[in-house]
Scaffold this motif. Structure first.
Motif, PDB file in Angstrom:
ATOM      1  N   GLN A 148      35.642   6.889   2.514  1.00  0.00           N
ATOM      2  CA  GLN A 148      35.634   6.716   1.048  1.00  0.00           C
ATOM      3  C   GLN A 148      34.072   6.615   0.870  1.00  0.00           C
ATOM      4  OE1 GLN A 148      37.382   2.632   0.781  1.00  0.00           O
ATOM      5  NE2 GLN A 148      39.548   3.457   1.086  1.00  0.00           N
ATOM      6  N   ARG A 149      33.257   6.127   1.321  1.00  0.00           N
ATOM      7  CA  ARG A 149      31.763   6.088   1.121  1.00  0.00           C
ATOM      8  C   ARG A 149      31.258   7.784   1.116  1.00  0.00           C
ATOM      9  NH1 ARG A 149      29.976   3.063   4.967  1.00  0.00           N
ATOM     10  NH2 ARG A 149      30.007   1.287   3.813  1.00  0.00           N
ATOM     11  N   GLU A 150      31.666   8.581   1.730  1.00  0.00           N
ATOM     12  CA  GLU A 150      31.199   9.819   1.975  1.00  0.00           C
ATOM     13  C   GLU A 150      31.818  10.496   0.524  1.00  0.00           C
ATOM     14  OE1 GLU A 150      32.533  11.548   5.478  1.00  0.00           O
ATOM     15  OE2 GLU A 150      30.899  10.485   6.870  1.00  0.00           O
ATOM     16  N   GLN A 151      33.050  10.294   0.354  1.00  0.00           N
ATOM     17  CA  GLN A 151      33.627  10.939  -0.981  1.00  0.00           C
ATOM     18  C   GLN A 151      33.089  10.242  -2.017  1.00  0.00           C
ATOM     19  OE1 GLN A 151      36.030  13.013  -1.442  1.00  0.00           O
ATOM     20  NE2 GLN A 151      35.982  12.738  -3.599  1.00  0.00           N
ATOM     21  N   TRP A 152      32.482   9.144  -2.222  1.00  0.00           N
ATOM     22  CA  TRP A 152      32.116   8.520  -3.252  1.00  0.00           C
ATOM     23  C   TRP A 152      30.503   9.152  -3.538  1.00  0.00           C
ATOM     24  CZ3 TRP A 152      27.499   5.581  -3.187  1.00  0.00           C
ATOM     25  CH2 TRP A 152      26.713   5.003  -4.498  1.00  0.00           C
ATOM     26  N   ALA A 153      29.814   9.294  -2.281  1.00  0.00           N
ATOM     27  CA  ALA A 153      28.557   9.979  -2.388  1.00  0.00           C
ATOM     28  C   ALA A 153      28.739  11.472  -2.882  1.00  0.00           C
ATOM     29  CB  ALA A 153      27.749  10.083  -1.057  1.00  0.00           C
ATOM     30  N   ARG A 154      29.616  12.063  -2.684  1.00  0.00           N
ATOM     31  CA  ARG A 154      29.890  13.642  -3.009  1.00  0.00           C
ATOM     32  C   ARG A 154      30.261  13.718  -4.445  1.00  0.00           C
ATOM     33  NH1 ARG A 154      33.052  14.206   1.933  1.00  0.00           N
ATOM     34  NH2 ARG A 154      34.568  13.830   0.857  1.00  0.00           N
TER      35      ARG A 154
ATOM     36  N   MET B  28      40.416   1.894  12.372  1.00  0.00           N
ATOM     37  CA  MET B  28      41.032   2.633  11.264  1.00  0.00           C
ATOM     38  C   MET B  28      40.311   2.303   9.934  1.00  0.00           C
ATOM     39  SD  MET B  28      44.819   3.166  10.151  1.00  0.00           S
ATOM     40  CE  MET B  28      45.432   4.025  11.598  1.00  0.00           C
ATOM     41  N   ALA B  29      39.992   1.117   9.879  1.00  0.00           N
ATOM     42  CA  ALA B  29      39.752   0.449   8.487  1.00  0.00           C
ATOM     43  C   ALA B  29      38.292   0.955   8.468  1.00  0.00           C
ATOM     44  CB  ALA B  29      39.655  -1.188   8.544  1.00  0.00           C
ATOM     45  N   TYR B  30      37.252   0.754   9.504  1.00  0.00           N
ATOM     46  CA  TYR B  30      35.997   1.440   9.561  1.00  0.00           C
ATOM     47  C   TYR B  30      36.018   2.790   9.306  1.00  0.00           C
ATOM     48  CZ  TYR B  30      34.211  -3.130  11.715  1.00  0.00           C
ATOM     49  OH  TYR B  30      34.017  -4.244  11.696  1.00  0.00           O
ATOM     50  N   GLN B  31      36.912   3.660   9.639  1.00  0.00           N
ATOM     51  CA  GLN B  31      36.857   5.092   9.199  1.00  0.00           C
ATOM     52  C   GLN B  31      37.501   5.371   7.881  1.00  0.00           C
ATOM     53  OE1 GLN B  31      39.990   7.313  11.806  1.00  0.00           O
ATOM     54  NE2 GLN B  31      39.133   9.361  11.205  1.00  0.00           N
TER      55      GLN B  31
END
Length: 394
Positions: free
Chosen positions: A373-379, A365-368
């Protein structure tokens, strides 16, 4: 002539004493603080536990020495050192460590025991052992480049026989299952296969018409529970895999200085999860790959004061005696297996790392969440880019 011999002997003993005193000065092997890989703020997967360099580290004794005088000379006694390890194997709770000085040390850490292999004498005397494997019956097979053959000992450590004598082999590693003995020959760039019971030669594998599927200056070899043979190639900087009959299964890796690439690939082994651990003597670390050869993590470094590596050459994994090793770990870090890495220089000679998870954390769950969060930051960053671009004058 006698004077020169006398001076040489004095120099050797003086060097031994200096090394011993230096070892005393830097005796601490266990981390004063917890050292995790990857480091915070990442979720930890491995922890450096401790290290051993001689019998006092195994027995839990303080470093001390006594001298027995023989005329002008003195002889150190009582401490059994690991001088320059060349390979390591774990079996039934014990470690088997070959040393190019001609030793094969059997270590049982929970029982605080370290001793020479019983049969390493007489006809079974090792020359320059560089590879070791232990079968399910506890029989020990040692690749010896000094004797150019594989030495075989029973489960009591008694010498039985040699395999490959007269074939002019240069055996640098060995693996064994119930019906086959695999011997890596670096100079001939092949794997010789023998019957472990009769010593009869069966076939050579690892050399085919396609050079990309053949071995290239092979250094180390591993055999997993599925019968997959993997070999590290110093000539190409990659890892090659074959089935037990020599059929090419694939390869990955190349020379480079980025994570996932190799500088000097050495020892390698697979764990029960299917993860492959590859030692790199150039990077002085161990890289961990999943079953699809994707890099998962790495640990060790020449730059670390604690938990680092110094010319590592081999690696082995064990899940035996976990309660003992758990006592060496952080109380909130739960171990599932222990990784042992052999270092040819500096101290410790054998480094111990625990693989596991932080208690109370759902890693999946933590990795997900981290990925989301990384994808959201990139967007968000790309949206900022678009906004900035729209405001610029054409």
């Amino acid at each position: 002539m006698h004077s020169r011999t006398h001076r040489t002997a004095i120099a050797v003993i003086a060097g031994s004493l200096i090394s011993l005193l230096a070892g005393c000065a830097g005796e601490s092997k266990t981390a004063k603080r917890s050292v995790f890989f990857p480091p915070a703020p990442n979720l930890p997967r491995l922890q450096y536990l401790t290290g051993i360099s001689d019998s006092t580290d195994v027995e839990g004794k303080k470093k001390e020495f006594s001298l027995i005088a023989f005329g002008d000379l003195a002889q150190q006694k009582s401490v059994l050192p690991i001088i320059k390890p060349s390979s390591i194997a774990a079996a039934a709770g014990k470690l088997y460590i070959t040393d190019i000085s001609g030793q094969l040390l059997v270590v049982d850490l929970p029982k605080k025991s370290m001793e020479q292999l019983k049969g390493n004498q007489g006809a079974g005397k090792l020359g320059k052992p560089v590879g070791v494997a232990v079968d399910r019956a506890g029989f020990v097979f040692v690749a010896d480049v000094g004797r150019k053959e594989v030495m075989v000992y029973n489960n009591n450590g008694e010498y039985l026989k040699s395999v490959g004598s007269g074939l002019n082999m240069y055996p640098t590693d060995v693996a064994v299952d119930d019906s086959r003995l695999y011997v890596l020959d670096t100079k001939k760039a092949v794997i010789h296969i023998f019957d472990p019971v009769t010593s009869a030669f069966i076939q050579d594998i690892g050399k085919v018409s396609d050079a990309a599927k053949s071995l290239s200056l092979p250094t180390k070899m591993s055999l997993d529970k599925q019968g997959v043979i993997r070999v590290s190639n110093a000539g190409r900087g990659d890892i090659t895999a074959y089935d037990r009959d020599g059929h090419f299964l694939g390869s990955f890796g190349k020379f480079g200085d980025t994570p996932g690439q190799f500088a000097r690939p050495k020892g390698l082994t697979a764990d029960d999860n299917g993860y492959l651990y590859v030692v790199d003597a150039g990077f002085q670390n161990v890289q961990v790959f999943d079953e699809n050869n994707r890099l998962l993590t790495m640990f060790g470094s020449a730059d670390l004061p604690v938990g680092g590596m110094n010319l590592p050459c081999d690696v082995t994994i064990s899940s035996d005696d976990l309660p003992y090793y758990q006592m060496l770990a952080d109380k909130d870090f739960e171990l599932s297996q222990v990784i042992f890495v052999a270092n040819q220089f500096g101290n410790p000679k054998i480094s111990l790392y625990g693989y596991g998870k932080q208690k109370g954390i759902d890693y999946d769950m933590a990795y997900q969440q981290i990925s989301q969060q990384r994808e959201q930051w990139a967007r968000e960053e790309m949206q900022k880019r678009n906004k900035i671009s729209s405001q610029l004058t054409p």
